[in-house]
Scaffold this motif. Structure first.
Motif, short mmCIF file in Angstrom:
data_model
loop_
_atom_site.label_atom_id
_atom_site.label_comp_id
_atom_site.label_asym_id
_atom_site.label_seq_id
_atom_site.Cartn_x
_atom_site.Cartn_y
_atom_site.Cartn_z
N PHE A 8 34.27 75.19 35.44
CA PHE A 8 35.35 75.08 34.45
C PHE A 8 35.96 73.68 34.50
CE2 PHE A 8 35.20 79.45 35.95
CZ PHE A 8 35.08 80.14 34.75
N GLY A 9 36.00 73.04 33.33
CA GLY A 9 36.78 71.81 33.18
C GLY A 9 36.15 70.53 33.66
N ASP A 11 34.47 67.01 33.43
CA ASP A 11 34.67 66.06 32.35
C ASP A 11 33.45 65.79 31.47
OD1 ASP A 11 37.28 65.67 32.57
OD2 ASP A 11 37.14 64.05 34.05
N LYS A 42 36.82 75.23 26.47
CA LYS A 42 36.19 73.91 26.56
C LYS A 42 35.61 73.70 27.97
CE LYS A 42 37.11 69.13 25.59
NZ LYS A 42 37.99 68.08 26.01
N ASN A 43 34.38 73.24 28.01
CA ASN A 43 33.72 72.95 29.30
C ASN A 43 33.74 74.13 30.28
OD1 ASN A 43 33.25 70.43 28.34
ND2 ASN A 43 34.95 69.47 29.45
N GLN A 155 39.61 70.92 38.05
CA GLN A 155 38.21 71.30 37.81
C GLN A 155 37.85 72.36 38.86
OE1 GLN A 155 35.76 67.62 36.84
NE2 GLN A 155 37.63 66.74 37.66
N ILE A 191 43.51 79.14 32.23
CA ILE A 191 42.61 78.10 31.69
C ILE A 191 43.41 77.26 30.70
CG2 ILE A 191 40.39 77.63 30.56
CD1 ILE A 191 39.57 80.52 31.21
N ASP A 194 42.48 71.89 27.90
CA ASP A 194 41.36 70.96 28.11
C ASP A 194 40.25 71.59 28.98
OD1 ASP A 194 42.52 71.06 30.56
OD2 ASP A 194 42.94 68.91 30.75
N GLY A 195 40.38 72.89 29.26
CA GLY A 195 39.33 73.59 30.03
C GLY A 195 39.58 73.56 31.53
N ARG A 196 40.53 72.74 31.94
CA ARG A 196 40.85 72.72 33.38
C ARG A 196 41.67 73.95 33.75
NH1 ARG A 196 41.14 66.39 35.02
NH2 ARG A 196 39.21 65.92 33.97
N THR A 197 41.86 74.12 35.06
CA THR A 197 42.48 75.37 35.50
C THR A 197 43.73 75.12 36.32
OG1 THR A 197 41.14 75.35 37.51
CG2 THR A 197 40.21 76.50 35.61
#
Ligand code: GLN
Length: 367
Positions: A8-9, A11, A42-43, A155, A191, A194-197
């Motif tokens: 997850f997340g 770049d 995302k990602n 990430q 989540i 930007d998909g980061r956690t």
């Protein structure tokens, strides 16, 4: 076995980079694999390599159910009480696969009541794209492996083996850590856009000695308050019995020592009672006349002539150490962490494709 992998997340995740890392654990699931991405996150990538134990047809993962299309489930493990939980809570199952219960527990009881209700050996990751949540959990004693990669800027990666994550760290500019996911715990993440956690909760749901939250396979009131030997007999026997839950043939690893011989004897007893339509096979590992081979041979001769004996290591891997080293959980040999016999069996199962179709029970971990 089975291998789970999620990221997850990250770049700059090129698809080939994703696949290369996911591919590192291919040997954990020789039957099927699947890698999934949904544009809602995302990602975010989820991957699974399958060795089917229960419900060969519908149990593929990431599991998604038509009632709950926003949920994606990865799980390496066996959940022994899935039928009991289904009856107790009125769950309607879509598949016959044990791990489906995790989705229902999440929907009906909430994220804090999933992991603690499971009687089994497991490592799972559930992604909820509607509520933008991730739930990760591991069994009380860490029977099923799980590693976690985390960077300071959110990430997140998880994988059954650390080698599926180690190369990803090369792309991380911020500080990161890669470590085993703590047994007996679960974590919930949000989540972000930007998909980061972002970690929301981390709970140690089980301490050795705690009573189970689910109704135990052997009810507590069936245990004696004074006769410890009788309790051990009952619980060990029940532990073997509940592990017969599989669509595959069951076999056992046998070193000829006290533990494995006891397990083999209980297994044969329960297999007979359950009328399993095949003879239990046992697997012993060692070279030439190593002590394990001698002891296992002796045991089989004296006790269970009908058990089938095969020197897996000698037959297939004598003198080829480099062929099985990649199958260890850790990138390099770590004393006390990896279990050589289980790894040999892994390689053996991944390698011998045409005629074997078995679940192997051993005294510390089963698969
Ligand atoms: N090997 C596994 O982890 C199996 C997962 C699940 N219990 C299944 O039967 O498919």
């Amino acid at each position: 076995m089975c291998g789970i992998w999620a990221l997850f997340g990250l770049d700059v995740p090129s698809l080939s980079h994703i696949c290369k890392n996911f591919e590192q654990i291919t040997h954990r699931g020789p039957e099927a694999f699947k890698l999934e991405f949904d544009q809602a996150i995302k990602n975010g990538y989820l991957g699974f390599h399958r060795l089917a134990i229960v419900d060969n047809l519908q149990g593929m993962q990431p599991m998604r159910l038509y009632q709950y299309p926003h949920l994606f489930l990865l799980c390496n493990g066996e959940i022994y009480n899935y039928q009991k939980l289904g009856m107790e809570h009125g769950f309607t199952y879509t598949t016959h696969c044990d791990i489906e219960v995790i989705i229902h527990l999440y929907v009906h009881l909430g994220s804090n009541n999933v992991t603690r209700m499971l009687d089994g050996v497991f490592a799972f990751c559930l992604m909820d794209i509607k509520n933008r949540r991730i739930l990760i959990g591991r069994d009380p004693y860490g029977v099923r492996p799980l590693f976690q990669l985390q960077s300071d800027d959110g990430q997140l990666g998880i994988c059954s083996e650390s080698k599926g994550l180690i190369n990803i760290t090369k792309q991380m500019a911020s500080k990161w850590s890669l470590k085993p996911f703590q047994p007996g715990s679960y974590e919930e993440y949000e989540i972000l856009n930007d998909g980061r956690t972002k970690l929301l909760t981390k709970v140690n749901y089980y301490q050795p000695g705690d009573k189970a939250h689910f109704s135990a396979f052997v009810p507590y009131n069936n245990l004696s308050s004074t006769d410890v030997h009788e309790n051990i007999r009952k619980l060990l026997s029940a532990a073997v019995k509940k592990r017969l839950m599989t669509d595959r043939e069951v076999g056992c690893l046998l070193s000829g020592g006290l533990d494995s011989s006891l397990i083999a004897a209980l297994l044969v007893k329960h297999a007979k009672e359950a009328n399993l339509p095949y003879k239990i096979k046992s697997f012993a590992i060692g070279m030439g006349d190593s002590p394990d081979i001698i002891a296992a041979r002796q045991y089989l001769k004296n006790k269970y002539k009908f058990l089938y004996f095969r020197k897996v290591f000698e037959k297939h891997y004598g003198g080829q150490a480099e062929n099985f080293v990649p199958y260890f959980w850790m990138p390099r040999w770590t004393k006390g962490v990896s279990d050589p016999s289980a790894r040999f069996i892994t390689h053996y199962k991944a390698d011998v494709k045409n005629n074997e179709n078995e679940t192997v029970i051993k005294n510390t971990k089963n698969n």
